[in-house]
Enzyme design. Structure first.
Site, PDB file in Angstrom:
ATOM      1  N   CYS A 112     -24.864  17.530   3.020  1.00 25.48           N
ATOM      2  CA  CYS A 112     -25.898  17.284   4.361  1.00 25.48           C
ATOM      3  C   CYS A 112     -25.472  18.436   5.536  1.00 25.48           C
ATOM      4  O   CYS A 112     -24.968  17.976   6.552  1.00 25.48           O
ATOM      5  CB  CYS A 112     -25.757  15.839   4.776  1.00 25.48           C
ATOM      6  SG  CYS A 112     -25.849  14.702   3.470  1.00 25.48           S
ATOM      7  N   GLY A 116     -24.503  23.615   9.934  1.00 26.62           N
ATOM      8  CA  GLY A 116     -23.821  24.594   9.393  1.00 26.62           C
ATOM      9  C   GLY A 116     -22.318  24.706   9.740  1.00 26.62           C
ATOM     10  O   GLY A 116     -21.849  25.529   9.431  1.00 26.62           O
ATOM     11  N   GLY A 117     -22.222  24.091  10.923  1.00 22.68           N
ATOM     12  CA  GLY A 117     -20.779  24.044  11.608  1.00 22.68           C
ATOM     13  C   GLY A 117     -19.879  23.737  10.537  1.00 22.68           C
ATOM     14  O   GLY A 117     -18.826  24.462  10.416  1.00 22.68           O
ATOM     15  N   CYS A 234     -20.845  10.053  12.654  1.00 23.05           N
ATOM     16  CA  CYS A 234     -20.262  10.048  14.011  1.00 23.05           C
ATOM     17  C   CYS A 234     -20.915   8.822  14.794  1.00 23.05           C
ATOM     18  O   CYS A 234     -21.622   8.745  15.697  1.00 23.05           O
ATOM     19  CB  CYS A 234     -21.007  11.445  14.638  1.00 23.05           C
ATOM     20  SG  CYS A 234     -22.794  11.533  14.530  1.00 23.05           S
TER      21      CYS A 234
END
Length: 509
Positions: A112, A116-117, A234
């Site tokens: 997922c 793109g971090g 998160c």
């Protein structure tokens, strides 16, 4: 801020934490936000970056390359950002990839991935070796994913826009490591992004829990024996965290939790009514859930996260066997680089493979460009493929991707049109200055660096064009533009002027 927290969320956190710790938790919402950057070690070492950094940096304890920067500093407005030397990332969000422990040469999936971090963080761990597959189901978010991979100079990534269940037949048992940064209710982001509270009230925890359950099961099918899954959210919700892991363990006896001890522990005691079904999980699962990790904003300098490390039993997948490669890897013809070359077009001979899709244009202009401007290293071990007018360096050992929605089958090299080759911006960003036979290196303080990023034509003396005179005497033509030896794009030099090839959509406004 604290008065705006949803009532149902406040009541739930009081029940889970107890009144005393809830007050400490609540107080964290009135503290200043924290900001982080992660040095892109695929392009620059930490030591080199710290020596030149214009920012006030403090180490993030759990991230090898992560640093806090001071509020008011603007790293997104510095030329180093446009050279891909770092990624701006929330500090807690750096933890899952650290726990994934990807190593060069491995096959890794970011399931997922957008924006793109974490994908770029994995890429830095791989150091250009192995295969990185990044996927996101949302087509509107994939564009940001592609841009961040290009900015970071990633060479060995394949970008998919696919439903995970459709990936199973292609990637059954293929990956050594899988990251699931799962869609979630986002409770840990309330302090950072207040609009997350409105989204929380619109979407149910159960809705996300259903998606998370499916993602974990699909990832297990794509993981090789001895492989590792890192599951992260998160959010604080036990339904999306401990309950997901406990249920997964009870369904997959060949997995166990690798305990994480540098953060707060998981809470098997929260798997109870009214939040979870009491008695639904085995004693083994409940015991192992305690080894998962919670990152609390009132206990550390970061936002709220949950992380679980799941290890599959069995020998590590290791290298792919010759038989497996024969089945998995796309056929590239009878011989390596079967295109005949003339006069200096040897840059790609024997380095990977070249093939073209049916009715594709000739790859000759690409080979001519490589022979004129590039050294041989960039495409070593890659498989050059052409889809229509677009050429890519596809990672070696990649299975056939037929039937999948492929956004990028590898490092995008450029386009071929009417006998001409135009190098891509992704090619420039993925190169090292030493790999180009013509380059211009500007200091970050040189006003021309900013002018280049704005898309302007530059005045450049011939003596400033760096080239190996024994190999490339001419300064005219394509030139790799760098900031302090770190590429930022292409230019075309002629007679003292550098025509700007920086993409319009990337320009500094």
């Amino acid at each position: 801020m604290t008065k705006q927290l949803p009532t149902l969320f406040r009541d739930k956190m009081i029940d889970l934490l107890g009144v005393e710790e809830f007050e400490q938790f609540l107080a964290s919402y009135d503290e200043a936000r924290l900001f982080g950057i992660r040095v892109n070690t695929a392009k620059i070492s930490k030591e080199e970056f710290l020596a030149k950094s214009p920012f006030t940096l403090t180490k993030v304890p759990w991230a090898a390359d992560g640093y806090y920067y001071e509020e008011g500093e603007r790293p997104g407005k510095h030329p180093y950002y446009h050279a891909g030397l770092y990624y701006i990332q929330e500090p807690s969000a750096m933890a899952p990839v650290e726990l994934l422990a990807a190593e060069p040469g491995e096959r890794v999936l970011d399931l997922c991935a957008a924006p793109g971090g974490k994908s770029t963080q994995i890429a830095a761990k791989l150091q250009g070796e192995g295969v990185l597959v990044v996927n996101d189901i949302h087509s509107d978010r994939v564009r940001a994913l592609v841009k961040n991979l290009e900015l970071s100079g990633v060479r060995n990534a394949v970008v998919l826009n696919e439903k995970p269940e459709r990936m199973l037949t292609v990637f059954q048992g293929y990956f050594d490591k899988i990251l699931i940064d799962a869609p979630c209710s986002g409770e840990g982001m309330f302090r950072k992004e207040e609009d997350m509270m409105q989204q929380w009230e619109r979407h149910s925890v159960q809705e996300f829990a259903h998606m998370q359950r499916e993602l974990l099961g699909q990832a297990a099918e794509m993981l090789a024996p001895g492989g590792r899954i890192v599951y992260s959210t998160c959010t604080f919700s036990p339904e999306e965290n401990e309950a997901q892991i406990a249920e997964f363990l009870d369904r997959h006896a060949d997995f166990h939790v690798v305990p994480v001890d540098q953060f707060g522990a998981g809470h098997p005691d929260w798997l109870r009514a009214p939040w979870c079904e009491e008695g639904a999980y085995s004693p083994r699962a409940l015991a192992e859930v305690a080894g998962t990790a919670r990152l609390w904003p009132h206990r550390l300098k970061g936002e709220g996260h949950y992380v679980a490390v799941l290890q599959r039993v069995g020998a590590s997948a290791g290298a792919v066997s010759a038989e497996e490669l024969k089945e998995r890897v796309a056929s590239a013809g009878d011989a390596d680089v079967g295109v005949k070359k003339r006069g200096g077009r040897e840059a790609l001979r024997g380095k990977g493979r070249v093939e073209a899709a049916p009715h594709a244009v000739s790859l000759e202009p690409l080979l001519a460009f490589a022979g004129e401007l590039l050294r041989s290293e960039p495409f070593a071990a890659a498989r050059l493929v052409c889809y229509g007018e677009h050429a890519y360096a596809s990672p070696a050992g990649l299975p056939e991707l037929h039937g999948l929605k492929v956004v990028r089958p590898g490092w995008y090299i450029g386009s071929l049109h009417r006998g001409r080759f135009e190098p891509s911006h992704a090619l420039a960003m993925g190169l090292r200055m030493r790999e180009a036979k013509r380059a211009l290196s500007l200091a970050s303080s040189d006003e021309r660096a900013l002018r280049y990023l704005k898309g302007e034509t530059l005045e450049v003396a011939e003596s400033e064009i760096i080239r190996d005179l024994e190999v490339t005497k001419a300064a005219k033509g394509y030139c790799l533009v760098c900031i302090e030896e770190h590429p930022i794009g292409w230019g075309k030099w002629h007679d003292g002027m550098l025509k700007n090839e920086y993409p319009p959509g990337w320009r500094w406004n």
